[in-house]
Design an enzyme around this catalytic site. Structure first.
Site, PDB file in Angstrom:
ATOM      1  N   TYR A 178       1.254 -41.530 -55.655  1.00 25.30           N
ATOM      2  CA  TYR A 178       0.330 -42.258 -55.587  1.00 25.30           C
ATOM      3  C   TYR A 178      -1.065 -41.668 -55.600  1.00 25.30           C
ATOM      4  O   TYR A 178      -1.359 -40.975 -54.774  1.00 25.30           O
ATOM      5  CB  TYR A 178       0.663 -43.247 -54.245  1.00 25.30           C
ATOM      6  CG  TYR A 178      -0.649 -44.263 -54.084  1.00 25.30           C
ATOM      7  CD1 TYR A 178      -1.452 -44.825 -54.945  1.00 25.30           C
ATOM      8  CD2 TYR A 178      -0.490 -44.957 -52.702  1.00 25.30           C
ATOM      9  CE1 TYR A 178      -2.418 -45.699 -54.597  1.00 25.30           C
ATOM     10  CE2 TYR A 178      -1.448 -45.784 -52.561  1.00 25.30           C
ATOM     11  CZ  TYR A 178      -2.352 -46.265 -53.312  1.00 25.30           C
ATOM     12  OH  TYR A 178      -3.327 -47.388 -53.067  1.00 25.30           O
ATOM     13  N   THR A 193      -1.798 -51.337 -48.938  1.00 24.01           N
ATOM     14  CA  THR A 193      -2.102 -52.776 -48.421  1.00 24.01           C
ATOM     15  C   THR A 193      -1.135 -53.109 -47.569  1.00 24.01           C
ATOM     16  O   THR A 193      -1.816 -54.176 -46.642  1.00 24.01           O
ATOM     17  CB  THR A 193      -1.766 -53.653 -49.893  1.00 24.01           C
ATOM     18  OG1 THR A 193      -2.118 -53.051 -51.133  1.00 24.01           O
ATOM     19  CG2 THR A 193      -1.786 -55.117 -49.607  1.00 24.01           C
ATOM     20  N   LYS A 226       1.499 -44.173 -59.266  1.00 21.38           N
ATOM     21  CA  LYS A 226       0.697 -45.405 -59.099  1.00 21.38           C
ATOM     22  C   LYS A 226      -0.723 -44.818 -59.363  1.00 21.38           C
ATOM     23  O   LYS A 226      -1.212 -44.035 -58.490  1.00 21.38           O
ATOM     24  CB  LYS A 226       0.976 -45.968 -57.787  1.00 21.38           C
ATOM     25  CG  LYS A 226       0.023 -47.041 -57.503  1.00 21.38           C
ATOM     26  CD  LYS A 226       0.262 -47.715 -56.113  1.00 21.38           C
ATOM     27  CE  LYS A 226      -0.757 -48.834 -55.835  1.00 21.38           C
ATOM     28  NZ  LYS A 226      -0.862 -49.021 -54.284  1.00 21.38           N
TER      29      LYS A 226
END
Length: 291
Positions: free
Chosen positions: A133, A45, A161
């Site tokens: 992640y 992001t 994540k």
């Protein structure tokens, strides 16, 4: 170690394409005031593929400076090169990062043994907690649960994540990992689901703009207030879906621009939303009382 809402921060740019430091500082303070559990700069992001390594570290430094120890900062310092990931993680530790987000190596698509050696080598070299992640839709390859179980034996590998999109895999991870290993959703639309199944929360895109609503949703879920949490989930579901009208972070960055937090500025190959999608998001923001 990690529980609640951790915002995957956007990286605001000026109209000329430089990092907008004042805007980033305002966003950090707004997040902390809204009660998020922590901040995650320079992940997907945060447009990590288009910032230089120097800019990556500078963004992390700004977030740490502005947070002033009020919340943990999980620095995005991953790479598909283990040596580069180590170098940036060392720099983040010097700046005072609480932990590091390490994405699965992308494009080169390592074997499961390659994944294991990549993450454990970083963990051996830099004494900083690691949140793995897993996002196979972007990296091209899934970190299998067997591999994650092996990695969890390392004292510095403490969280994941999880953005595989597979509820079956999420359940398997939660069931098989140690109780003190944090499993957080990497998808806002699955935050309620994963947390209700025994996860610890979410690394959230939506919380850039609606941090207090995301905090309430996750807190209610963690406290077992199922009816209230489910109601909140379904109320926010159209918002979550709007985040995927285009490639992340384009929709959330446009939303943040409309709310007055930043310029509507990206770096190629990311481009602004189509006029049709802008109209859809404008209507959504009006419906949620945001603009």
């Amino acid at each position: 170690m990690f529980k609640g809402v951790y915002t995957a921060l956007i990286t605001p740019f000026t109209a000329e394409g430089a990092i907008d430091e004042p805007a980033l500082r305002r966003i950090v303070n707004a997040q902390i005031e809204a009660g998020v559990a922590g901040l995650v700069p320079v992940g997907t992001t945060g447009e990590s593929p288009t910032v230089t390594h120097q800019e990556n570290i500078r963004v992390i430094g700004i977030v740490i400076e502005e947070a002033r120890g009020r919340v943990p900062v999980i620095a995005g310092t991953g790479s598909n090169s283990t040596a580069e990931a180590i170098e940036m993680t060392r720099e983040a530790k010097k700046l005072g990062a609480t932990a590091t987000l390490q994405v699965a190596p992308y494009y080169n698509k390592p074997s499961q043994e390659g994944f294991y050696r990549h993450f454990t080598t970083i963990a051996d070299t830099v004494d900083l907690p690691i949140m793995v992640y897993n996002i196979p839709g972007r990296t091209g390859k899934n970190i299998e649960t067997d591999t994650l179980v092996r990695m969890a034996n390392h004292p510095n590998i403490v969280a994941i994540k999880e953005a595989s999109g597979s509820i079956s895999q999420m359940m398997d991870v939660i069931a098989r990992l140690p109780e003190d290993f944090a499993v957080l959703s990497g998808d806002d639309n699955l935050a309620f689901v994963l947390t209700s199944l025994g996860g610890q929360g979410v690394v959230s895109v939506a919380s850039n703009l609606i941090p207090s609503r995301m905090v309430k949703l996750v807190d209610q879920t963690l406290q077992g207030e199922w009816a209230h949490a489910r109601e909140a989930h379904y109320k926010l579901l159209p918002f979550f879906r709007a985040l995927f009208l285009d490639t992340n972070p384009v929709p959330i960055k446009y939303m943040m621009h409309r709310a007055g937090f930043c310029e509507n500025s990206y770096r190629l190959p990311m481009v602004p939303l189509s006029e049709e999608n802008q109209r859809s998001i404008d209507a959504l923001l009006t419906r949620y009382g945001i603009v």
